[in-house]
Design a protein around this motif. Structure first.
Motif, PDB file in Angstrom:
ATOM      1  N   LEU A   1       0.103   6.914  -4.142  1.00 44.17           N
ATOM      2  CA  LEU A   1      -0.059   5.523  -4.560  1.00 44.17           C
ATOM      3  C   LEU A   1      -0.201   4.675  -3.306  1.00 44.17           C
ATOM      4  N   THR A   2      -1.320   3.940  -3.198  1.00 45.98           N
ATOM      5  CA  THR A   2      -1.500   3.044  -2.062  1.00 45.98           C
ATOM      6  C   THR A   2      -0.849   1.701  -2.367  1.00 45.98           C
ATOM      7  N   VAL A   3      -0.616   0.918  -1.318  1.00 46.39           N
ATOM      8  CA  VAL A   3      -0.046  -0.414  -1.499  1.00 46.39           C
ATOM      9  C   VAL A   3      -0.966  -1.283  -2.350  1.00 46.39           C
ATOM     10  N   ASP A   4      -2.267  -1.195  -2.113  1.00 44.25           N
ATOM     11  CA  ASP A   4      -3.212  -1.993  -2.902  1.00 44.25           C
ATOM     12  C   ASP A   4      -3.140  -1.626  -4.377  1.00 44.25           C
ATOM     13  N   ALA A   5      -3.056  -0.310  -4.659  1.00 43.52           N
ATOM     14  CA  ALA A   5      -2.967   0.115  -6.062  1.00 43.52           C
ATOM     15  C   ALA A   5      -1.646  -0.334  -6.680  1.00 43.52           C
TER      16      ALA A   5
END
Length: 423
Positions: free
Chosen positions: A319-323
């Motif tokens: 999980l990316t920060v943007d997601a």
């Protein structure tokens, strides 16, 4: 469980070894003992524990005492002091008849120079140990044929040793040792007289046989590459003394002294070490059911650009920060719909293979165990450090740099930057 226990073995060569034993026990040097007494110190206070079903390698340079030590196991050489316990029985205490039976049925030996009898056929050589045991001709030939087939020499039974290549002759010696069905196989520089390619083939063959037979094998060599490839554990001798003992990984990562480190300079470390050695244990993992706002808060607190997401113990993705921001703003209850794929490698993958992969990609790489169980993220810095041999004599400043705070790597360096820049 230990199959062989070596306890405090000393060996002094000369006319009066008992007279000089106490001096050896008190620490007299090898050179001083020779100068004062004309006696040679072969072994000093050697203690080892060899597990059943393992390949145990004893190595060192010429004169280190490795061949002297292995010949104590079947008492081809008598110790000056100490014990050799095999299945709890002290071999040193065996009488002549008991020792004879022990050698015939408990241990077999494969020699450096093959030890074949030139006037006997391949089949007769392979069956020789069985003949010594008193096995009838029909049975011993049948068993010898079976083992010749196992070592890839079916069809050569009627040939003589001089008609075979060096590698084939050593296969006959191996078949002869295995035919007696001894529990312990002693191999004294068994492959060192062979050409490099044939030597590699024999190593492969020994490993394949061991996977099926599960023998206890004591293997002598002066070649560290061979030791690291074959050994479950390795003992390194110098001047009759044990200088280091441990797993191949122990010895590569923590050489005891400059003598051991000198052996390591030309070793292909990438073939011995694997992804497990270059992994950063995770400081943060999320689950498929993690709440988006909570996940985003934890990632921002640690300044991570992404975090691994688990489905149970299995790696599901990242999980990316943007997601995470997108998920938090959407009102969704968990992050399961926002997970991106992440590349992974099995824990047993060699560092040489991983290094080749890292050269073609700067994406993060996860390390997984059985059933895709997540272990951690691969550290590129650790990979480079591990495949690069250390200097034999580092300077004081260099040594301090390696062990000081500046050399320490954050446990989560891969999580500290965006995936495209993970280091």
């Amino acid at each position: 469980m230990s199959k062989i226990e070596v306890k405090n073995i000393y060996k002094i060569f000369g006319a009066h070894p008992k007279k000089w034993l106490e001096a050896a026990q008190q620490g007299i040097s090898k050179d001083e003992l020779l100068a004062r007494s004309g006696h040679t110190l072969g072994l000093r206070d050697i203690s080892l524990s060899i597990d059943e079903g393992s390949i145990y390698v004893i190595m060192g340079l010429s004169g280190s005492g490795k061949s002297t030590l292995i010949r104590h196991f079947n008492r081809l050489i008598e110790p000056s002091a100490g014990q050799i316990l095999v299945d709890g029985v002290d071999v040193v205490t065996l009488g002549k008849r008991e020792l004879e039976a022990f050698r015939q049925r408990k241990m077999s030996m494969v020699f450096q120079r093959f030890g074949l009898m030139p006037h006997r056929t391949v089949l007769e050589n392979a069956a020789y140990g069985l003949a010594i045991q008193g096995v009838g001709k029909e049975e011993r030939e049948q068993r010898a044929r079976q083992w010749l087939e196992q070592v890839g020499l079916s069809g050569f039974e009627k040939q003589y040793p001089h008609q075979l290549s060096g590698g084939m002759q050593q296969r006959v010696g191996l078949a002869r040792a295995l035919a007696t069905d001894a529990e312990i196989l002693l191999m004294d520089e068994a492959f060192s007289a062979l050409d490099p390619l044939i030597r590699r083939e024999m190593q492969d063959h020994l490993l394949q046989l061991q996977a099926k037979l599960n023998k206890t094998i004591v293997f002598i060599t002066h070649d560290l590459d061979e030791a690291l490839r074959l050994g479950n554990r390795i003992a390194i001798l110098k001047d009759g003394e044990l200088v280091q003992e441990g797993t191949p990984e122990d010895i590569l990562l923590n050489p005891a002294n400059d003598y051991v480190q000198a052996f390591l300079q030309d070793v292909n470390r990438g073939k011995v070490l694997n992804a497990t050695h270059a992994v950063n244990p995770p400081r943060l993992t999320l689950t498929m059911r993690s709440r988006p706002a909570h996940a985003l808060e934890r990632m921002q607190a640690l300044r991570y650009e992404y975090a691994p997401v688990l489905d149970g113990k299995r790696l599901a993705g990242m999980l990316t920060v943007d997601a995470a921001r997108q998920a938090a703003g959407s009102g969704d209850r968990d992050v399961s719909g926002y997970i991106d794929e992440i590349s992974s490698v099995p824990a047993a993958t060699g560092l040489d293979e991983i290094l080749a992969r890292l050269l073609h990609s700067d994406q993060p790489l996860a390390v997984t165990g059985e059933n895709d169980e997540f272990i951690g993220m691969l550290s590129r810095r650790k990979v480079v450090e591990l495949v690069t041999p250390p200097a034999i004599e580092p300077s004081a400043d260099s040594a301090a740099g390696q062990s000081g705070p500046a050399a320490a790597e954050p446990a989560s360096v891969e999580f500290a930057e965006p995936p495209a820049k993970a280091s």
